[in-house]
Design an enzyme around this catalytic site. Sequence first.
Site, mmCIF file in Angstrom:
data_model
loop_
_atom_site.group_PDB
_atom_site.id
_atom_site.type_symbol
_atom_site.label_atom_id
_atom_site.label_comp_id
_atom_site.label_asym_id
_atom_site.label_seq_id
_atom_site.Cartn_x
_atom_site.Cartn_y
_atom_site.Cartn_z
ATOM 1 C CB VAL A 13 26.309 -56.147 7.355
ATOM 2 C CG1 VAL A 13 25.532 -56.704 6.181
ATOM 3 C CG2 VAL A 13 27.711 -55.771 6.960
ATOM 4 N N GLY A 14 26.899 -53.547 9.478
ATOM 5 C CA GLY A 14 27.542 -53.227 10.743
ATOM 6 C C GLY A 14 29.060 -53.141 10.644
ATOM 7 C CE LYS A 15 30.913 -52.251 4.794
ATOM 8 N NZ LYS A 15 29.464 -52.337 4.609
ATOM 9 C CB THR A 16 30.743 -48.062 10.216
ATOM 10 O OG1 THR A 16 30.799 -47.911 8.801
ATOM 11 C CG2 THR A 16 31.285 -46.813 10.877
ATOM 12 C CE LYS A 32 33.535 -45.990 3.772
ATOM 13 N NZ LYS A 32 32.624 -47.113 4.020
ATOM 14 C CD GLU A 98 33.325 -49.149 7.205
ATOM 15 O OE1 GLU A 98 33.616 -48.405 8.167
ATOM 16 O OE2 GLU A 98 32.156 -49.277 6.773
ATOM 17 N N GLY A 99 36.162 -51.082 3.761
ATOM 18 C CA GLY A 99 35.739 -50.915 2.373
ATOM 19 C C GLY A 99 34.362 -50.270 2.315
#
Length: 202
Positions: A13-16, A32, A98-99
């Site tokens: 979705v764009g987390k990184t 991470k 970040e998960g």
Amino acid sequence: MNGFIVTGTDTDVGKTVFAAALAGYLDGWYWKPVQAGLDPGTDAERVAVLSGLPPERILPEAWQLTTPCSPHRAAEIDGVAIDPGELRLPEQRPLVIEGAGGALVPVTRDVLFADLFSRWGLPAIIVARTSLGTINHSLLTIEALRARGVPIHGVAFVGETVEDSEATICSIGGVRRLGRLPWLDSLDADSLRRAFAEGISL
Ligand SMILES: Nc1ncnc2c1ncn2[C@@H]1O[C@H](COP(=O)(O)OP(=O)(O)O)[C@@H](O)[C@H]1O
Ligand SMILES: [Mg+2]
């Protein structure tokens, strides 16, 4: 400012990208905890490029696993045992964590990422698409985090503007809308920093 947990409604979705912009904006640290899948590169490597932070601000993962799938399974395939008790927060602040995938992705067969988030105590930012399906996925994520006592700082959207979906999620979910990152045709540290400054308000 202690930092944030960046979770999402799904993988990809764009987390990184969001976490890179956030860590850069906070002049903070990125972590991470578990990276599953090393090819074509890791999220930490991507953040090192996109955040504009010096390399030492990207903390090493506690576990690097070779298979791009849920960490509980990737660990089994690699023949390693993840000990969730050893996933203690690094001391550096502000810290952006970040998960992997979404909030209910298993770290082991007994522990989900949301369980770790609730132990760690940092507020979570949910990264959500604006495209069709996002209302359901976002509201499910909000409920799952609340059920585990994870404080939700707000939702950050990624993609084209879809005003009604964004407003509906935030009003039914009772969460703050932090803003939106547009889809960037040319994505680099500079364009991302500008888009974050224009689109996101913490
Ligand atoms: N705002 C954006 N603009 C352009 N490309 C993006 C944006 N956000 C994410 N992407 C691209 O979408 C893909 C998935 O993003 P990523 O941040 O890795 O997702 P996640 O961490 O949720 O799996 C990557 O190829 C990334 O470069
Ligand atoms: Mg990622």
